[in-house]
Structure formats: structure tokens, C-alpha cells
Write an enzyme that holds these catalytic residues in place. Structure first.
Site, PDB file in Angstrom:
ATOM      1  N   VAL A  69       0.885  -1.246   0.063  1.00 34.22           N
ATOM      2  CA  VAL A  69       0.193  -0.023  -0.357  1.00 34.22           C
ATOM      3  C   VAL A  69       0.824   1.485   0.047  1.00 34.22           C
ATOM      4  CG1 VAL A  69      -1.980  -1.446   1.394  1.00 34.22           C
ATOM      5  CG2 VAL A  69      -0.646   0.066   2.702  1.00 34.22           C
ATOM      6  N   SER A 163      -6.875   3.522  15.176  1.00 34.47           N
ATOM      7  CA  SER A 163      -6.481   3.173  16.626  1.00 34.47           C
ATOM      8  C   SER A 163      -6.950   4.108  17.510  1.00 34.47           C
ATOM      9  CB  SER A 163      -5.150   2.958  16.077  1.00 34.47           C
ATOM     10  OG  SER A 163      -4.759   2.553  17.855  1.00 34.47           O
ATOM     11  N   TYR A 176       3.260   6.242  15.728  1.00 36.67           N
ATOM     12  CA  TYR A 176       2.038   5.206  15.571  1.00 36.67           C
ATOM     13  C   TYR A 176       1.240   6.164  15.646  1.00 36.67           C
ATOM     14  CZ  TYR A 176      -0.783   1.681  15.481  1.00 36.67           C
ATOM     15  OH  TYR A 176      -1.886   0.651  15.363  1.00 36.67           O
ATOM     16  N   ALA A 178       1.055   9.272  15.769  1.00 35.45           N
ATOM     17  CA  ALA A 178       1.006  10.265  14.571  1.00 35.45           C
ATOM     18  C   ALA A 178       0.050   9.512  13.434  1.00 35.45           C
ATOM     19  CB  ALA A 178       2.131  10.665  14.248  1.00 35.45           C
ATOM     20  N   SER A 179       0.414   8.411  12.783  1.00 32.05           N
ATOM     21  CA  SER A 179      -0.278   8.161  11.661  1.00 32.05           C
ATOM     22  C   SER A 179      -1.508   7.874  12.388  1.00 32.05           C
ATOM     23  CB  SER A 179       0.729   6.725  11.465  1.00 32.05           C
ATOM     24  OG  SER A 179       0.719   5.705  12.346  1.00 32.05           O
TER      25      SER A 179
HETATM   26  N1  LIG Z   1      -4.601  -5.357  16.771  1.00 32.62           N
HETATM   27  C1  LIG Z   1      -4.165  -3.619  17.746  1.00 32.62           C
HETATM   28  O1  LIG Z   1      -3.985  -4.277  18.843  1.00 32.62           O
HETATM   29  C2  LIG Z   1      -4.438  -2.652  16.723  1.00 32.62           C
HETATM   30  C3  LIG Z   1      -5.077  -1.990  17.459  1.00 32.62           C
HETATM   31  C4  LIG Z   1      -5.640  -0.680  16.810  1.00 32.62           C
HETATM   32  C5  LIG Z   1      -5.307  -0.676  15.931  1.00 32.62           C
HETATM   33  N2  LIG Z   1      -4.688  -1.736  15.010  1.00 32.62           N
HETATM   34  C6  LIG Z   1      -4.937  -1.961  13.067  1.00 32.62           C
HETATM   35  O2  LIG Z   1      -5.687  -2.327  12.722  1.00 32.62           O
HETATM   36  C7  LIG Z   1      -4.744  -2.847  11.125  1.00 32.62           C
HETATM   37  C8  LIG Z   1      -4.647  -4.248  11.044  1.00 32.62           C
HETATM   38  O3  LIG Z   1      -3.853  -4.209  12.254  1.00 32.62           O
HETATM   39  P1  LIG Z   1      -4.176  -6.318  12.375  1.00 32.62           P
HETATM   40  O4  LIG Z   1      -3.753  -6.193  14.289  1.00 32.62           O
HETATM   41  O5  LIG Z   1      -4.617  -6.635  12.153  1.00 32.62           O
HETATM   42  O6  LIG Z   1      -2.546  -6.985  12.574  1.00 32.62           O
HETATM   43  P2  LIG Z   1      -1.384  -7.690  11.381  1.00 32.62           P
HETATM   44  O7  LIG Z   1       0.007  -7.536  11.487  1.00 32.62           O
HETATM   45  O8  LIG Z   1      -2.136  -8.866  11.934  1.00 32.62           O
HETATM   46  O9  LIG Z   1      -2.266  -7.438  10.273  1.00 32.62           O
HETATM   47  C9  LIG Z   1      -1.824  -6.634   8.959  1.00 32.62           C
HETATM   48  C10 LIG Z   1      -1.519  -6.780   8.198  1.00 32.62           C
HETATM   49  O10 LIG Z   1      -1.051  -5.634   6.866  1.00 32.62           O
HETATM   50  C11 LIG Z   1      -0.408  -6.690   6.470  1.00 32.62           C
HETATM   51  N3  LIG Z   1       0.369  -5.228   5.582  1.00 32.62           N
HETATM   52  C12 LIG Z   1       1.639  -4.187   6.458  1.00 32.62           C
HETATM   53  N4  LIG Z   1       2.163  -3.510   5.567  1.00 32.62           N
HETATM   54  C13 LIG Z   1       1.814  -3.558   4.706  1.00 32.62           C
HETATM   55  C14 LIG Z   1       1.845  -2.956   3.125  1.00 32.62           C
HETATM   56  N5  LIG Z   1       2.979  -1.973   3.053  1.00 32.62           N
HETATM   57  N6  LIG Z   1       1.477  -3.001   2.056  1.00 32.62           N
HETATM   58  C15 LIG Z   1       0.041  -4.041   2.323  1.00 32.62           C
HETATM   59  N7  LIG Z   1      -0.162  -4.350   3.864  1.00 32.62           N
HETATM   60  C16 LIG Z   1       0.425  -4.280   4.174  1.00 32.62           C
HETATM   61  C17 LIG Z   1       0.489  -7.265   7.361  1.00 32.62           C
HETATM   62  O11 LIG Z   1       1.556  -8.441   5.897  1.00 32.62           O
HETATM   63  C18 LIG Z   1      -0.604  -7.581   8.222  1.00 32.62           C
HETATM   64  O12 LIG Z   1      -0.600  -9.297   6.974  1.00 32.62           O
HETATM   65  C19 LIG Z   1      -3.512  -1.586  11.621  1.00 32.62           C
HETATM   66  O13 LIG Z   1      -3.770  -0.504  10.426  1.00 32.62           O
HETATM   67  C20 LIG Z   1      -3.642  -1.381  12.789  1.00 32.62           C
HETATM   68  O14 LIG Z   1      -2.497  -0.888  12.978  1.00 32.62           O
HETATM   69  C21 LIG Z   1      -4.696  -2.755  14.919  1.00 32.62           C
END
Ligand SMILES: NC(=O)c1ccc[n+]([C@@H]2O[C@H](COP(=O)([O-])OP(=O)(O)OC[C@H]3O[C@@H](n4cnc5c(N)ncnc54)[C@H](O)[C@@H]3O)[C@@H](O)[C@H]2O)c1
Length: 268
Positions: A69, A163, A176, A178-179
Site C-alpha cells: 500500500v 486506532s 504510530y 501520529a500516523s
Molecule cells: N492489533 C491491535 O491491537 C490493533 C489496535 C488498533 C489498531 N490496529 C490496526 O489494525 C490494522 C490491522 O492490524 P492487525 O492488528 O490485524 O495486524 P497484523 O499485523 O495481524 O495484520 C496487518 C497486515 O497488514 C499487512 N501489511 C503491512 N504492511 C503492508 C503494506 N505496506 N502493504 C500491504 N499490506 C501490508 C501485513 O502483511 C499484515 O498481513 C492496522 O492498521 C493496525 O494498525 C491494530
């Protein structure tokens, strides 16, 4: 809902075409499974081609796409492919995102040593850029590509995953936070623009959720998140259900929402 498919056989997304980013793991994978179970044709994108291949193998008619992405050309190509093969695009859920395991490690070390974390002074430009590039630039690339398809069609729903840490920022995790704050504001600004053309954009802002990202959180830091007065770590399926609600017609009047889904840890 606590089963894997979570469909309940409603077919809420029958005949719809959906593109999901970050579909190789965690929340994105759960969204892809839920959408497929509820009738959607899925285009599942992830930078980890093998992971997304494994997820789509279980889902009838789902198509894996290897896409980074941070690269707008790759994002545009993935959207072109989905529209060409699916014939339309109704739903986009953007769940691709990254954490910073090194910064988390530094926070955990400080916790164990009972001293405040010192991260910002040690944070390299490359760490800052990596998190901003994936979490914020990536969200822009996906929103822009979605609007280029959905605005001419005068319909569509986009859900971005933000988040709760954009609101309750964690000391030592500024890039994180800020993003994600940027991703929230970006989604809201685009939402206000896009609704004039019948396209809804909304955001889920999860709290701690049991995913690959959480698995990279050191034990000491995880323990810091434990609070018996609130719900434990969410399951990816619980967050996926909220994303599907936002993508569904049931959320027709929700536009530019940032839905905090943190099990009661804090309110805003
Ligand atoms: N897990 C948590 O506690 C939590 C809390 C708040 C927000 N989030 C957000 O939820 C979303 C999903 O995260 P998750 O917890 O399922 O994590 P995860 O690591 O299990 O899944 C994230 C996926 O994104 C993919 N990814 C990473 N960089 C990429 C790129 N440049 N292009 C395409 N794909 C890419 C990874 O390969 C992975 O499969 C994220 O945006 C994360 O910031 C997660």
C-alpha cells in the site's frame, strides 16, 4: 458472533464486490472471511503474498492480490484488477498497517526497569518514515483509488482501520499515534467530500486486539494493557463485525465516523 465465519447466513453482501487490504493476517483476514461468508466476492490484498494466498484458499471465489500500500502504482493496479475481474466495487476495507516492534521493545524495557520510556530521541528517520508511509500514505493511496472507482459509480462504502491510540497516545510510540491520528483526519476529510457523490467513508479505531501485531507486543507491555475492569483484548472478528456494519446499508447515515472500539478502556 463468535464463530469463524460469522455469517449467520444473512447474505448481507450478496452480489457485492469487496477489496480488503491487510487481508493476510489479523483484522483484515477476519474482514475477508466475514465478507466472503456474507456473500461478497473478495479481492484480498496484502504485501505478504503467501499469507493472503493462504487466507483466500479457504474462501470460495476469493482472489489474492500481492500489493504494497505504500506504492500507489501497486494500489492502483490492484483496484484496476478488482474492477476488471469483479465488474464493480462496492466495499473497500483498508486494514493494512504496521507497528514498530523496536519502539515497543524500548517501552517494555523501561517498564521492567521502572523508568519512563525514552524513545523519541532515539527514533531514526527510517522508523518514522516507515510507520507514516504504511499507515498514513497507504491510507491516502487506498482512499484515492477507491474514490476514483466509486465516485463515477455514485455508490460505495470504504472503511479504514485507525486506532484508539490516536486518542490515548502511548508514551514512547509517537510515530504510530501520529500516523493513526492522521489516518482518522484524512478519512474524515475524504468522507465529507465523498458523501456528495454517494460514497460513504468511515473508520474503526480499535483498542488492543489479538492479532499478529499484538503477538509482536512484548509481555511487559501487554501486561500494561491488562485492566480487569474492562473487556480483554478484542478478537479480530469482533473488530471485523464493526467494519462490516460500517460497510453495510445498516450504516447508511454514518459518514466520517471514527468508531472507538476499545472495550471500555476510555471514552472520547
Ligand atoms: N492489533 C491491535 O491491537 C490493533 C489496535 C488498533 C489498531 N490496529 C490496526 O489494525 C490494522 C490491522 O492490524 P492487525 O492488528 O490485524 O495486524 P497484523 O499485523 O495481524 O495484520 C496487518 C497486515 O497488514 C499487512 N501489511 C503491512 N504492511 C503492508 C503494506 N505496506 N502493504 C500491504 N499490506 C501490508 C501485513 O502483511 C499484515 O498481513 C492496522 O492498521 C493496525 O494498525 C491494530
Amino acid at each position: 458472533m463468535d464463530d469463524e465465519s460469522g455469517s449467520g447466513g444473512t447474505g448481507r453482501f450478496d452480489g457485492r464486490v469487496a477489496l480488503v487490504t491487510g487481508a493476510g493476517s489479523g483484522i483484515g483476514a477476519a474482514v475477508a472471511r466475514r465478507l466472503a461468508a456474507q456473500g461478497a466476492e473478495i479481492f484480498a490484498g496484502d504485501i505478504d503474498g503467501a499469507a493472503v494466498e493462504a487466507v483466500t484458499k479457504e474462501l470460495p471465489g476469493a482472489h489474492p492480490l500481492t500489493v504494497d500500500v505504500t506504492d500507489s502504482t501497486e494500489v492502483d493496479r490492484a483496484f484496476d484488477q478488482a474492477v476488471r475481474m469483479g465488474g464493480r466495487l462496492d466495499v473497500v476495507v483498508h486494514a493494512a498497517g504496521v507497528d514498530d516492534p523496536t519502539a515497543k521493545e524500548w517501552i517494555a524495557e523501561a517498564l521492567l526497569a521502572d523508568r519512563p520510556p525514552e524513545v523519541t530521541g532515539r527514533l531514526g528517520d527510517d522508523s518514522w518514515r516507515r510507520v507514516l508511509r504504511v499507515n498514513l500514505d497507504g491510507t491516502f493511496h487506498v482512499l484515492r483509488a477507491a474514490l476514483r472507482v466509486m465516485v463515477p459509480a455514485r455508490s460505495g462504502a470504504v472503511v479504514t482501520i485507525g486506532s484508539s491510540s490516536a486518542f490515548d497516545t502511548l508514551a514512547g510510540y509517537p510515530h504510530y499515534a501520529a500516523s493513526k491520528a492522521g489516518a482518522h483526519a484524512l478519512s474524515q476529510a475524504v468522507a465529507k467530500e465523498a458523501i456528495a457523490f454517494g460514497v460513504r467513508v468511515n473508520t474503526v479505531a480499535p483498542g488492543p486486539t489479538e492479532t499478529g501485531m499484538a503477538a509482536r507486543t512484548p509481555v511487559a507491555l501487554r501486561q500494561g494493557f491488562v485492566d480487569r475492569r474492562v473487556r480483554p483484548y478484542a478478537t479480530p472478528e469482533e473488530i471485523a463485525d464493526i467494519a462490516l456494519f460500517l460497510a453495510s446499508e445498516e450504516a447508511a447515515n454514518l459518514v466520517g465516523a471514527v468508531l472507538l472500539a476499545n472495550g471500555g478502556r476510555f471514552t472520547v
